[in-house]
Structures are given as C-alpha cells and as structure tokens.
Design an enzyme around this catalytic site. Structure first.
Site, PDB file in Angstrom:
ATOM      1  N   LYS A   9       0.827  -1.195   0.000  1.00 56.60           N
ATOM      2  CA  LYS A   9       0.000   0.000   0.000  1.00 56.60           C
ATOM      3  C   LYS A   9       0.864   1.248   0.000  1.00 56.60           C
ATOM      4  O   LYS A   9       1.903   1.284   0.646  1.00 56.60           O
ATOM      5  CB  LYS A   9      -0.868   0.004   1.264  1.00 56.60           C
ATOM      6  CG  LYS A   9      -2.329   0.100   0.952  1.00 56.60           C
ATOM      7  CD  LYS A   9      -3.199  -0.521   2.016  1.00 56.60           C
ATOM      8  CE  LYS A   9      -4.217  -1.422   1.383  1.00 56.60           C
ATOM      9  NZ  LYS A   9      -4.987  -2.195   2.355  1.00 56.60           N
ATOM     10  N   GLN A  10       0.401   2.232  -0.714  1.00 56.79           N
ATOM     11  CA  GLN A  10       1.108   3.514  -0.709  1.00 56.79           C
ATOM     12  C   GLN A  10       0.172   4.553  -0.102  1.00 56.79           C
ATOM     13  O   GLN A  10      -0.855   4.881  -0.700  1.00 56.79           O
ATOM     14  CB  GLN A  10       1.469   3.874  -2.159  1.00 56.79           C
ATOM     15  CG  GLN A  10       1.740   5.332  -2.421  1.00 56.79           C
ATOM     16  CD  GLN A  10       3.224   5.648  -2.441  1.00 56.79           C
ATOM     17  OE1 GLN A  10       3.978   5.062  -3.214  1.00 56.79           O
ATOM     18  NE2 GLN A  10       3.626   6.578  -1.594  1.00 56.79           N
ATOM     19  N   GLY A  11       0.481   4.998   1.105  1.00 57.44           N
ATOM     20  CA  GLY A  11      -0.372   5.995   1.753  1.00 57.44           C
ATOM     21  C   GLY A  11       0.195   7.387   1.544  1.00 57.44           C
ATOM     22  O   GLY A  11       1.123   7.583   0.762  1.00 57.44           O
ATOM     23  N   ALA A  12      -0.397   8.371   2.259  1.00 62.49           N
ATOM     24  CA  ALA A  12       0.041   9.758   2.113  1.00 62.49           C
ATOM     25  C   ALA A  12       1.363   9.997   2.828  1.00 62.49           C
ATOM     26  O   ALA A  12       2.149  10.863   2.450  1.00 62.49           O
ATOM     27  CB  ALA A  12      -1.029  10.688   2.668  1.00 62.49           C
ATOM     28  N   GLU A  13       1.618   9.227   3.875  1.00 60.05           N
ATOM     29  CA  GLU A  13       2.803   9.434   4.706  1.00 60.05           C
ATOM     30  C   GLU A  13       3.781   8.268   4.638  1.00 60.05           C
ATOM     31  O   GLU A  13       4.942   8.427   4.970  1.00 60.05           O
ATOM     32  CB  GLU A  13       2.373   9.562   6.185  1.00 60.05           C
ATOM     33  CG  GLU A  13       1.532  10.758   6.505  1.00 60.05           C
ATOM     34  CD  GLU A  13       2.358  11.873   7.114  1.00 60.05           C
ATOM     35  OE1 GLU A  13       3.334  11.566   7.798  1.00 60.05           O
ATOM     36  OE2 GLU A  13       2.003  13.043   6.903  1.00 60.05           O
ATOM     37  N   ALA A  14       3.242   7.103   4.305  1.00 61.61           N
ATOM     38  CA  ALA A  14       4.079   5.899   4.416  1.00 61.61           C
ATOM     39  C   ALA A  14       3.766   4.901   3.314  1.00 61.61           C
ATOM     40  O   ALA A  14       2.663   4.891   2.761  1.00 61.61           O
ATOM     41  CB  ALA A  14       3.849   5.247   5.778  1.00 61.61           C
ATOM     42  N   LYS A  29       6.274  -0.679   7.640  1.00 62.47           N
ATOM     43  CA  LYS A  29       5.674   0.631   7.398  1.00 62.47           C
ATOM     44  C   LYS A  29       6.806   1.640   7.349  1.00 62.47           C
ATOM     45  O   LYS A  29       7.431   1.932   8.370  1.00 62.47           O
ATOM     46  CB  LYS A  29       4.672   0.967   8.508  1.00 62.47           C
ATOM     47  CG  LYS A  29       3.984   2.306   8.308  1.00 62.47           C
ATOM     48  CD  LYS A  29       2.798   2.477   9.242  1.00 62.47           C
ATOM     49  CE  LYS A  29       2.107   3.795   9.005  1.00 62.47           C
ATOM     50  NZ  LYS A  29       0.890   3.931   9.810  1.00 62.47           N
ATOM     51  N   ASP A 135      -6.315   9.192  15.163  1.00 61.87           N
ATOM     52  CA  ASP A 135      -6.806   9.007  13.790  1.00 61.87           C
ATOM     53  C   ASP A 135      -7.764   7.818  13.733  1.00 61.87           C
ATOM     54  O   ASP A 135      -7.554   6.863  12.980  1.00 61.87           O
ATOM     55  CB  ASP A 135      -5.613   8.795  12.844  1.00 61.87           C
ATOM     56  CG  ASP A 135      -5.998   8.865  11.369  1.00 61.87           C
ATOM     57  OD1 ASP A 135      -7.094   9.363  11.058  1.00 61.87           O
ATOM     58  OD2 ASP A 135      -5.192   8.416  10.533  1.00 61.87           O
TER      59      ASP A 135
HETATM   60  N1  LIG Z   1       0.113  -5.271  10.482  1.00 64.77           N
HETATM   61  C1  LIG Z   1      -0.657  -5.281   9.417  1.00 64.77           C
HETATM   62  N2  LIG Z   1      -1.129  -6.443   8.890  1.00 64.77           N
HETATM   63  C2  LIG Z   1      -1.911  -6.437   7.786  1.00 64.77           C
HETATM   64  N3  LIG Z   1      -2.309  -5.325   7.143  1.00 64.77           N
HETATM   65  C3  LIG Z   1      -1.899  -4.131   7.615  1.00 64.77           C
HETATM   66  C4  LIG Z   1      -1.050  -4.041   8.772  1.00 64.77           C
HETATM   67  N4  LIG Z   1      -0.791  -2.730   9.009  1.00 64.77           N
HETATM   68  C5  LIG Z   1      -1.434  -2.058   8.045  1.00 64.77           C
HETATM   69  N5  LIG Z   1      -2.103  -2.863   7.206  1.00 64.77           N
HETATM   70  C6  LIG Z   1      -2.913  -2.460   6.026  1.00 64.77           C
HETATM   71  O1  LIG Z   1      -2.351  -1.290   5.455  1.00 64.77           O
HETATM   72  C7  LIG Z   1      -3.260  -0.202   5.523  1.00 64.77           C
HETATM   73  C8  LIG Z   1      -2.516   1.083   5.823  1.00 64.77           C
HETATM   74  O2  LIG Z   1      -1.842   0.968   7.066  1.00 64.77           O
HETATM   75  P1  LIG Z   1      -1.815   2.186   8.091  1.00 64.77           P
HETATM   76  O3  LIG Z   1      -0.921   1.823   9.231  1.00 64.77           O
HETATM   77  O4  LIG Z   1      -3.223   2.545   8.421  1.00 64.77           O
HETATM   78  O5  LIG Z   1      -1.089   3.314   7.240  1.00 64.77           O
HETATM   79  P2  LIG Z   1      -1.584   4.727   6.665  1.00 64.77           P
HETATM   80  O6  LIG Z   1      -0.916   5.726   7.557  1.00 64.77           O
HETATM   81  O7  LIG Z   1      -1.092   4.760   5.267  1.00 64.77           O
HETATM   82  O8  LIG Z   1      -3.093   4.798   6.761  1.00 64.77           O
HETATM   83  C9  LIG Z   1      -4.284  -0.603   6.590  1.00 64.77           C
HETATM   84  O9  LIG Z   1      -5.537   0.005   6.377  1.00 64.77           O
HETATM   85  C10 LIG Z   1      -4.340  -2.109   6.407  1.00 64.77           C
HETATM   86  O10 LIG Z   1      -5.186  -2.440   5.321  1.00 64.77           O
HETATM   87 MG   LIG Z   2      -4.429   4.218   8.173  1.00 58.41          MG
END
Ligand SMILES: Nc1ncnc2c1ncn2[C@@H]1O[C@H](COP(=O)(O)OP(=O)(O)O)[C@@H](O)[C@H]1O
Ligand SMILES: [Mg+2]
Length: 227
Positions: A9-14, A29, A135
C-alpha cells in the site's frame, strides 16, 4: 534478516510492504520524505510519528488492546517492522460489505451491533489508560480471522499521544464519528452502540468525555456553518 519486500500500500505518509522477518510474515511501514516540507521539519515530524506509533502500540498491548507485534524499528529508514495480520480485513471493508448485502438498515444494524460493542469497549479501555489514538477511522481497525468473532486489532498510531484530558478523548471520538458517518451511510446507531460500550468500559471517565463531545460537535457545526 528480512526477505525481499513487496509493495502492499502507498499511503500519504508511508509505504507499506510485505516481507518475511526471520521466518515470520511481516509488514514494513516506511515513512518517506515529503519534498514539499522543509527537510529538517520533515525529518523531525517523521521521527516523532514513528516513535509515537511504536510507543502507543506497545502501551496498548500492555493494557490488553490488541495491536500488531512490533518486530523491529529502523530509525535510519524510518521503518517499523511488525507482525502481518494475515487473513484480516479493515473494519471499513467489513461494514461496506454488510451494507452492500442488504438495504435493510435494521438487519445491517443487527449484524453490526456486536462489532460496535467491541469497538466501544476497546476505545473505553484505551482512553481509561490515557491513550489517544489521534486518527480513529474504520480503516485503522483490522478484523482478524472470522469477522463474526469480532477480533479487532488497532493500527496506525502515528498521530497518537498520551493525555488524561477529557477534551482530547472527546476529540478522538469526534474524529471517529465524522469518519464513520462520512464513510458509511446510516451509521448513527452504530456510533451510539460504540458510545454505550465505551461508557460501560470506562464508567468513571466517560461522563465528562461525552459532555465534552457535545461541545466539540457544536464547535464543528459552527465551523461548517461559517464555512
Ligand atoms: N500489520 C498489518 N497487517 C496487515 N495489514 C496491515 C497491517 N498494518 C497495516 N495494514 C494495512 O495497510 C493499511 C494502511 O496501514 P496504516 O498503518 O493505516 O497506514 P496509513 O498511515 O497509510 O493509513 C491498513 O488500512 C491495512 O489495510
Ligand atoms: Mg491508516
């Protein structure tokens, strides 16, 4: 140490990657540089968020709130290596699926009620221990395994802090209320179930928090009226 990474996944921060950490399924992450921010400020925010995230994950676990196990923290690349919750889905995805399956609000509510109870219970315990998530959204809660077991794991603590003030706790709940209602239609009742369970789990602190929540809602409304 860690095997080849696959971008998840590519988020806004990570960016989130999947890999293998000494034989264990792992999620990395990694917070990346934001070029539009001043570089010193960016570096300090990144470190602050990563530290906040790890600290709150560990503290939550100590209070009995499920969070992924932290395997390793790499300050140089701003990466948190944590347990991958395999066979999981976001609460957001789960609620959307239920709502897509039926247009009957009462039926959807009957299915979602125990989920709401569990969310409220978790938030009550978190706030009793002065952990403010920062959040709260349905994307930052994962459902592990069979959804009917309501095995919720809390994630994404980068904006968290520790605070005893009812005001901060009420803002935490307000963020969730706004996120729920804007992501999922007709979830007013679900939010009420969450609040009831929150009160039951945090009976001493909840009254003041809910009182503050009313004030925060009023402020929010005024702001939208002014535009
Ligand atoms: N430990 C994990 N195991 C499985 N999926 C995860 C885990 N951590 C994050 N994810 C997946 O990645 C997505 C983004 O992670 P998150 O920590 O919420 O980052 P962001 O800051 O980009 O929102 C989550 O909504 C979930 O779908
Ligand atoms: Mg998140």
């Amino acid at each position: 140490m860690a095997s080849e990474r696959v971008l998840m996944k590519q988020g806004a921060e990570a960016k989130l990657y999947k890999c293998n950490f000494y034989g264990r399924p792992c999620v990395v992450k990694e917070r990346f540089k934001k070029t539009y921010r001043h570089s010193a400020l960016d570096a300090s925010l990144t470190t602050q968020r990563m530290k906040a995230e790890v600290r709150a994950m560990l503290r939550s676990r100590m209070c009995g709130i499920p969070t992924p196990t932290v395997y390793f923290v790499d300050m140089v690349s701003s990466s948190i290596y944590m347990e991958e919750l395999q066979d999981s889905q976001t609460v957001r995805n789960y609620i959307s699926n239920i709502q897509n399956e039926t247009t009957d609000i009462n039926l959807a509510m009957a299915v979602l009620q125990p989920l709401g109870k569990r969310i409220g219970e978790i938030l009550g315990v978190m706030h009793k221990n002065n952990i403010i998530h920062g959040d709260l959204t349905s994307s930052n809660m994962l459902l592990k395994g069979e959804p009917s077991s309501h095995d919720i794991v809390m994630i994404d603590f980068g904006l968290s802090h520790f605070e005893n003030m009812a005001e901060d706790k009420s803002v935490d709940l307000y963020v969730l209320e706004r996120a729920l209602l804007s992501t999922h239609p007709n979830t007013e009742r679900l939010f009420r179930v969450i609040l009831d369970a929150y009160c039951a789990a945090n009976p001493d602190g909840a009254k003041e928090v809910l009182h503050k929540l009313d004030e925060v809602r009023m402020r929010g409304r005024k702001r939208t009226m002014v535009g």
